[in-house]
Write a protein that holds these residues in place. Sequence first.
Motif, PDB file in Angstrom:
ATOM      1  N   UNK A   1      -2.960   7.038 -13.873  1.00  0.00           N
ATOM      2  CA  UNK A   1      -2.095   6.754 -12.721  1.00  0.00           C
ATOM      3  C   UNK A   1      -2.416   5.387 -12.121  1.00  0.00           C
ATOM      4  N   UNK A   2      -3.685   5.105 -11.891  1.00  0.00           N
ATOM      5  CA  UNK A   2      -4.061   3.829 -11.274  1.00  0.00           C
ATOM      6  C   UNK A   2      -3.613   2.648 -12.131  1.00  0.00           C
ATOM      7  N   UNK A   3      -3.785   2.746 -13.430  1.00  0.00           N
ATOM      8  CA  UNK A   3      -3.369   1.669 -14.326  1.00  0.00           C
ATOM      9  C   UNK A   3      -1.870   1.433 -14.296  1.00  0.00           C
ATOM     10  N   UNK A   4      -1.111   2.504 -14.243  1.00  0.00           N
ATOM     11  CA  UNK A   4       0.351   2.386 -14.185  1.00  0.00           C
ATOM     12  C   UNK A   4       0.777   1.751 -12.868  1.00  0.00           C
ATOM     13  N   UNK A   5       0.223   2.242 -11.772  1.00  0.00           N
ATOM     14  CA  UNK A   5       0.570   1.701 -10.453  1.00  0.00           C
ATOM     15  C   UNK A   5       0.221   0.216 -10.393  1.00  0.00           C
ATOM     16  N   UNK A   6      -0.964  -0.141 -10.861  1.00  0.00           N
ATOM     17  CA  UNK A   6      -1.367  -1.556 -10.860  1.00  0.00           C
ATOM     18  C   UNK A   6      -0.411  -2.401 -11.685  1.00  0.00           C
ATOM     19  N   UNK A   7       0.002  -1.898 -12.846  1.00  0.00           N
ATOM     20  CA  UNK A   7       0.933  -2.636 -13.699  1.00  0.00           C
ATOM     21  C   UNK A   7       2.257  -2.886 -12.970  1.00  0.00           C
ATOM     22  N   UNK A   8       2.789  -1.834 -12.342  1.00  0.00           N
ATOM     23  CA  UNK A   8       4.076  -1.944 -11.647  1.00  0.00           C
ATOM     24  C   UNK A   8       3.993  -2.975 -10.518  1.00  0.00           C
ATOM     25  N   UNK A   9       2.905  -2.962  -9.763  1.00  0.00           N
ATOM     26  CA  UNK A   9       2.735  -3.906  -8.653  1.00  0.00           C
ATOM     27  C   UNK A   9       2.568  -5.331  -9.172  1.00  0.00           C
ATOM     28  N   UNK A  10       1.702  -5.514 -10.146  1.00  0.00           N
ATOM     29  CA  UNK A  10       1.476  -6.864 -10.701  1.00  0.00           C
ATOM     30  C   UNK A  10       2.763  -7.393 -11.325  1.00  0.00           C
ATOM     31  N   UNK A  11       3.501  -6.533 -12.007  1.00  0.00           N
ATOM     32  CA  UNK A  11       4.764  -6.968 -12.608  1.00  0.00           C
ATOM     33  C   UNK A  11       5.740  -7.444 -11.538  1.00  0.00           C
ATOM     34  N   UNK A  12       5.808  -6.721 -10.418  1.00  0.00           N
ATOM     35  CA  UNK A  12       6.709  -7.119  -9.333  1.00  0.00           C
ATOM     36  C   UNK A  12       6.328  -8.476  -8.768  1.00  0.00           C
ATOM     37  N   UNK A  13       5.044  -8.782  -8.820  1.00  0.00           N
ATOM     38  CA  UNK A  13       4.571 -10.063  -8.295  1.00  0.00           C
ATOM     39  C   UNK A  13       4.642 -11.171  -9.343  1.00  0.00           C
ATOM     40  N   UNK A  14       5.062 -10.827 -10.571  1.00  0.00           N
ATOM     41  CA  UNK A  14       5.043 -11.789 -11.663  1.00  0.00           C
ATOM     42  C   UNK A  14       6.426 -12.200 -12.167  1.00  0.00           C
TER      43      UNK A  14
ATOM     44  N   UNK B   1       0.816  -1.212   0.000  1.00  0.00           N
ATOM     45  CA  UNK B   1       0.000   0.000   0.000  1.00  0.00           C
ATOM     46  C   UNK B   1       0.852   1.265   0.000  1.00  0.00           C
ATOM     47  N   UNK B   2       1.942   1.248   0.755  1.00  0.00           N
ATOM     48  CA  UNK B   2       2.834   2.406   0.788  1.00  0.00           C
ATOM     49  C   UNK B   2       3.434   2.660  -0.593  1.00  0.00           C
ATOM     50  N   UNK B   3       3.904   1.595  -1.240  1.00  0.00           N
ATOM     51  CA  UNK B   3       4.477   1.727  -2.583  1.00  0.00           C
ATOM     52  C   UNK B   3       3.430   2.254  -3.560  1.00  0.00           C
ATOM     53  N   UNK B   4       2.211   1.715  -3.486  1.00  0.00           N
ATOM     54  CA  UNK B   4       1.140   2.156  -4.380  1.00  0.00           C
ATOM     55  C   UNK B   4       0.827   3.638  -4.168  1.00  0.00           C
ATOM     56  N   UNK B   5       0.707   4.060  -2.920  1.00  0.00           N
ATOM     57  CA  UNK B   5       0.394   5.461  -2.621  1.00  0.00           C
ATOM     58  C   UNK B   5       1.519   6.393  -3.061  1.00  0.00           C
TER      59      UNK B   5
END
Length: 89
Positions: free
Chosen positions: A34-47, A16-20
Amino acid sequence: MKGNKIGKNWNPEIRNYIKQTLGHVLEDLDVSNVKGIVDYVIVAAESFDSLEVYEKTVHEYLVACGVTPFRIAEKLTGRAELIYDQIKD
């Protein structure tokens, strides 16, 4: 290490901190979606298994979304000047 996803074991508070934080930075850069980019970065880190592949892929994605060194310098320079002026007074 194969099979060890970069963001797989993130604590929810860290995620959550990274996303914010990333969201605020992208907003300051006046980037759209912004939301789409943040989601992509998080999902990529988990993938991704490889930090190198993750960083290269996300970097290319951010550039495609308009997050370029020029835009960063342009937006953050003004911000730094504002902070300096506030401290100076």
